[in-house]
Design an enzyme around this catalytic site. Sequence first.
Site, PDB file in Angstrom:
ATOM      1  N   PRO B 106       3.302 -11.194   4.455  1.00  0.00           N
ATOM      2  CA  PRO B 106       3.069 -11.957   5.640  1.00  0.00           C
ATOM      3  C   PRO B 106       2.192 -12.910   5.672  1.00  0.00           C
ATOM      4  O   PRO B 106       1.090 -12.630   5.116  1.00  0.00           O
ATOM      5  CB  PRO B 106       2.804 -10.684   6.699  1.00  0.00           C
ATOM      6  N   THR B 107       2.256 -13.897   6.363  1.00  0.00           N
ATOM      7  CA  THR B 107       1.253 -15.073   6.551  1.00  0.00           C
ATOM      8  C   THR B 107       0.100 -14.380   7.060  1.00  0.00           C
ATOM      9  O   THR B 107      -0.266 -13.825   7.951  1.00  0.00           O
ATOM     10  CB  THR B 107       1.706 -15.962   7.354  1.00  0.00           C
ATOM     11  N   GLY B 108      -0.987 -14.447   6.247  1.00  0.00           N
ATOM     12  CA  GLY B 108      -2.480 -13.960   6.878  1.00  0.00           C
ATOM     13  C   GLY B 108      -2.669 -12.493   6.315  1.00  0.00           C
ATOM     14  O   GLY B 108      -3.763 -12.132   6.772  1.00  0.00           O
ATOM     15  N   CYS B 109      -1.656 -11.807   5.663  1.00  0.00           N
ATOM     16  CA  CYS B 109      -1.767 -10.687   5.208  1.00  0.00           C
ATOM     17  C   CYS B 109      -2.944 -10.528   3.936  1.00  0.00           C
ATOM     18  O   CYS B 109      -2.494 -11.222   3.074  1.00  0.00           O
ATOM     19  CB  CYS B 109      -0.667 -10.055   4.862  1.00  0.00           C
ATOM     20  N   ILE B 110      -3.823  -9.781   3.859  1.00  0.00           N
ATOM     21  CA  ILE B 110      -4.737  -9.824   2.606  1.00  0.00           C
ATOM     22  C   ILE B 110      -4.693  -8.415   2.166  1.00  0.00           C
ATOM     23  O   ILE B 110      -4.448  -7.539   2.803  1.00  0.00           O
ATOM     24  CB  ILE B 110      -6.147 -10.395   3.121  1.00  0.00           C
TER      25      ILE B 110
END
Lengths: 101, 110, 135
Positions: B106-110
Amino acid sequence: MSMLHTVNKSPFEKDSMNSCLRLSADGSSILLIEDGVFAAQEGTVVSDSVKEAMKSKKVYALQEDINARGVQGKVMDGIELVDYAGFVKLVTEHDKVQSWV
Amino acid sequence: MAIEIDGKTIETDEEGYLVTLSDWDENIALELAKSENLEMDDARWEVVNFLREYYDEYQIAPAVRVLTKAIGKKLGKDKGNSKYLYELFPYGPGKQACKIAGLPKPTGCI
Amino acid sequence: MSVTKKFLYVNRRAPYGTIYAWESLEVVLIGAAFEQDVALAFVDDGVYQLAKGQDTKGIGMKNFSPTYSALGDYDINKIYVEKESLEARGLTLEDLQHLVWEDEDEDWAEKDSIQVVTSAELADLMEQQDVVLSF
């Protein structure tokens, strides 16, 4: 046999199209690609100057780039749409290619 | 990296996410779940399928907060909460469910 | 308690020709995790990012225009489009995607996200921001 000019920058953002229109000879061809295809659109602030140029020059635009940007159906009359194969054919049909980047 | 399935080699990135979205099928999902030590039951399939539909429509893997809200709306409040989703995917529904669904991280998943 | 700040992302480039549009969208989605007050402005060639009917099959690039429809899910519902930029390009609101958000406080009523604003109105909006990010 004459010159093929390609323009890949938006006419609203850069002078590339303007310079191309000013510095291309009568009888030459102009192919709009990438963001340059916005110059093919009807009803914009640059439409009139493109129409004026079309009296003495042939203008083409790359269909694939038109479609990607959602401006299909807004292309002004007199502009011929070509696909990638048509792009290659245009290159082979002209003596030289000049890119306005 | 890669996973082997039915004699085919499927390319993955260094974290185990599929490189090519269209490589995905249900057998590959099972294989990806195994690599996460998860058993695919109906509840997990429901989330995985939901994610695939979300990606199909919006071309992104949603953030966990967005996923939770969207699942709540579609499948009911008892499923649209992080407790439920983290029980199914203990290392994070974003990370694990997206991987099993064959989506990018996911975009922004760290 | 953290302080909520007003963020405005200003998008001025057409999609696909350069990477700015996609980069901006990614930053917006990542930034949404911080639950700030986020608004997006589309001016100049940026208005083309919202154009309907984008079909990128022929150029072999990912069509990210459907992602703008997810912005409502990310609680981003203030999307300003400059009227003058549309007009210069022969475009109207009808040429743009219809973007909506659902108001939780009104039983998930669908509301329009896009507002067409004049240059003067947009200038005022910019003045009211804590942070303006340009793409």
